[in-house]
Design a protein around this motif. Structure first.
Motif, mmCIF file in Angstrom:
data_model
loop_
_atom_site.group_PDB
_atom_site.id
_atom_site.type_symbol
_atom_site.label_atom_id
_atom_site.label_comp_id
_atom_site.label_asym_id
_atom_site.label_seq_id
_atom_site.Cartn_x
_atom_site.Cartn_y
_atom_site.Cartn_z
ATOM 1 N N ASN A 1 3.608 11.495 28.327
ATOM 2 C CA ASN A 1 2.824 12.072 27.385
ATOM 3 C C ASN A 1 2.608 13.690 27.709
ATOM 4 O O ASN A 1 2.146 13.921 28.950
ATOM 5 N N THR B 1 0.691 16.806 27.206
ATOM 6 C CA THR B 1 -0.667 17.158 26.577
ATOM 7 C C THR B 1 -0.810 18.730 26.408
ATOM 8 O O THR B 1 0.102 19.504 26.957
ATOM 9 N N HIS C 1 -0.745 15.712 21.155
ATOM 10 C CA HIS C 1 0.135 15.746 22.332
ATOM 11 C C HIS C 1 1.433 15.286 21.729
ATOM 12 O O HIS C 1 1.518 14.879 20.665
ATOM 13 N N ILE D 1 5.265 13.354 22.516
ATOM 14 C CA ILE D 1 5.857 12.313 23.238
ATOM 15 C C ILE D 1 7.329 12.449 22.604
ATOM 16 O O ILE D 1 7.778 12.224 21.655
#
Ligand SMILES: *[C@@H]1O[C@H](CO)[C@@H](O)[C@H](O)[C@H]1NC(C)=O
Ligand SMILES: *[C@@H]1O[C@H](CO)[C@@H](O)[C@H](O)[C@H]1NC(C)=O
Ligand SMILES: *[C@@H]1O[C@H](CO)[C@@H](O)[C@H](O)[C@H]1NC(C)=O
Ligand SMILES: *[C@@H]1O[C@H](CO)[C@@H](O)[C@H](O)[C@H]1NC(C)=O
Ligand SMILES: *[C@@H]1O[C@H](CO)[C@@H](O)[C@H](O)[C@H]1NC(C)=O
Ligand SMILES: *[C@@H]1O[C@H](CO)[C@@H](O)[C@H](O)[C@H]1NC(C)=O
Ligand SMILES: *[C@@H]1O[C@H](CO)[C@@H](O)[C@H](O)[C@H]1NC(C)=O
Ligand SMILES: CC(=O)N[C@H]1CO[C@H](CO)[C@@H](O)[C@@H]1O
Length: 493
Positions: free
Chosen positions: A171, A173, A230, A232
């Motif tokens: 992840n 961010t 975010h 991914i």
């Protein structure tokens, strides 16, 4: 034998040979055992130092499948990174960002006392997780974790502190940055975009933006006040941007999108500022994504003061010079601060038409009447390293870092004005002058010494023994000689 005064009977020899073999075998055995049993967790009290005989990677902790390892990675011959390594490909997926260089030396130590700490007696703590955990563990997805054993809480994980690489399902961010291994380029998240920044001026943070990928918001829209986005890297083969939930607000699909790839994926911000996606075939990494596909669109594809011609490659802004490694100019004009100090504000001017910035759409500009006005604004401002002007639009772009690579365009009314720090020539003159002065001084000192000695010897003929004992007569002469040699050595550097 007798001649050397040694007396060995056959029993002694056998004893000696056997103990030698036992020693060898036990040594071999322990090193083989060491190699095959890299632990899968580190507990309090763990300590390790870099082994001088390891030439590439010294594993300290392994994941359950033996695909990844945490260890000391040798870089630049005698430095190290504390790194998470993909063993089959020798690819570094993560490394601890220490403020300076870490030496591959016995004094460098990694230990675990609740925190995982990298330290060195000279500089103290180089890097630390600053936790109070019970064990260090490496997940089968290459995530290094510090855990509390009773409630299996994760106190710290490497996925929260990426270096230059993201792996699948990690992840990313808005609190993080992906930084290229040379420290020049970074990827960060804005409110609704992925931004790429170049630190061409060390005094600015995060630096010059050169690529901005805005969310397309095809399937879901970004809602103001719903929190940051975010990103991914998805197993399906795309870089997904999310705000809330699992519906992406943007999808950047890779060449292998929705193909059945059995191996893992990763993206990395490269030392040239590009972001590349890779997947693992079982024996090699295949590139299946590049954020910037045209090399001329990279922020500095031809180095400083370089010129990139689409489809043709690199030359120099100054057409009288040829590109050398790292660009077209001496190191004084490589990335550095401004020209505001009195000594620095000496520069020569270079002009070139038919050039523009690869990322000019992301640059701030001022509207001006003419190229002369644009040039003057840059000339009078010591933080300005150069200016680009478009005669058709009247836009004047001013740069506060040494020129990087520009793109050649057919339009000759797009013009550039660049400052070049004058250093190389001066330095050469300085070196020659220094060498000359050094030689002169050395000669004078030697002459002085010889005369002095001569004079001393003449004067002290009668008390020779006394002088030699105290070393007065001889000492200064030797010192002078050594000093003059040193000055010559220094000058020749
Ligand atoms: C671990 O060692 C570091 C460095 O010596 C120290 O600053 C830290 O307080 C120690 N942590 C614990 C939990 O003892
Ligand atoms: C990785 O570990 C998880 C549990 O932590 C497990 O469910 C998964 O099957 C493992 N994957 C592989 C490839 O071993
Ligand atoms: C990723 O991190 C953000 C911000 O911390 C969080 O809101 C989001 O739920 C996380 N997503 C996943 C899949 O872990
Ligand atoms: C990919 O694999 C899945 C199951 O492993 C299968 O259902 C699917 O049809 C495959 N897709 C392609 C494009 O081969
Ligand atoms: C170099 O550039 C200058 C000015 O842009 C031009 O006048 C000159 O002809 C060029 N020389 C060569 C060898 O291309
Ligand atoms: C720049 O534009 C002005 C008018 O906008 C024109 O008069 C002038 O000739 C142009 N200069 C060049 C070098 O093209
Ligand atoms: C000098 O140039 C910098 C950019 O290089 C700019 O930010 C600054 O405002 C300029 N200063 C003046 C007085 O024009
Ligand atoms: C990503 C990776 O290298 N995966 C390998 C992990 O190890 C197993 C065998 O232990 C391999 O089959 C995987 O390819």
């Amino acid at each position: 034998m007798d001649g050397f005064g040694l007396h060995f009977n056959s029993g002694n020899w056998i004893l000696l040979l056997t103990s030698f073999f036992v020693l060898c075998i036990s040594n071999w055995w322990s090193s083989a055992a060491e190699a095959s049993t890299v632990p899968q967790e580190l507990l309090k009290g763990f300590k390790a130092t870099p082994n001088p005989s390891v030439s590439s990677f010294q594993p300290l902790l392994s994941d359950s499948n033996g695909n990844y390892s945490l260890g000391f990675l040798r870089v630049n011959k005698n430095q190290l990174n504390l790194a998470v390594y993909h063993i089959q490909s020798s690819e570094q997926l993560w490394y601890a960002r220490t403020p300076g260089l870490t030496r591959w030396a016995h004094s460098t130590e990694l230990f675990f006392n609740g925190s995982l700490v990298l330290s060195d007696p000279h500089t103290g703590v180089l890097w630390s997780t600053q936790t109070d955990g019970d064990r260090v563990w490496l997940s089968n997805t290459s995530n290094l974790q510090l855990q509390k054993l009773d409630e299996v809480a994760i106190l710290w994980q490497s996925f929260d502190f990426p270096s230059d690489t993201l792996v699948e399902n990690q992840n990313f961010t808005s609190a993080m940055a992906l930084v290229s291994s040379n420290g020049l380029y970074s990827m960060r998240l804005g409110s609704d975009f992925i931004g790429f920044y170049a630190k061409f001026n060390p005094g600015t943070d995060p630096g010059q933006i050169y690529l901005k990928h805005k969310a397309l918001e095809a399937k879901a829209a970004i809602v103001k006040g719903q929190g940051p986005i975010h990103v991914i890297l998805m197993s399906d083969g795309y870089l997904g941007m999310f705000q809330t939930g699992s519906t992406p607000v943007d999808v950047q699909s890779f060449n292998s999108f929705q193909q059945n790839i059995s191996g893992i994926r990763r993206v990395r911000i490269e030392p040239d500022g590009n972001l590349k996606g890779y997947f693992w075939t079982g024996s090699s990494w295949i590139v299946d994504y590049q954020a910037i596909s045209d090399p001329c669109e990279l922020p500095s594809s031809c180095g400083s003061y370089g010129l990139c011609r689409p489809g043709e490659g690199c030359s120099c802004l100054d057409n009288r010079t040829e590109p050398i490694s790292g660009g077209c100019v001496s190191s004084e004009n490589h990335i550095s601060g401004d020209l505001c100090r009195a000594y620095d504000n000496k520069y020569k001017v270079l002009r070139r038409s038919g050039v523009e910035l690869p990322y000019k759409k992301l640059m701030g500009y001022k509207k001006m009447e003419s190229i002369t006005q644009c040039e003057n604004a840059c000339e009078l401002n010591c933080t300005c390293w150069g200016a680009l002007y478009s005669n058709s639009s009247g836009f004047c772009y001013m740069l506060d870092y040494p020129m990087q690579t520009l793109v050649a365009v057919g339009d000759e009314t797009k013009m550039g004005f660049f400052k070049l720090r004058e250093g190389a020539g001066k330095k050469k003159v300085g070196t020659w002058l220094g060498l000359g002065l050094g030689l002169l001084f050395g000669a004078i000192l030697i002459l002085g010494g010889v005369i002095g000695l001569f004079w001393y010897k003449l004067r002290n003929r009668g008390v020779k023994g006394y002088v030699d004992e105290e070393g007065i007569g001889v000492g200064p002469y030797k010192d002078l000689g050594a000093a003059s040699f040193r000055s010559i050595e220094l000058c020749e550097r």
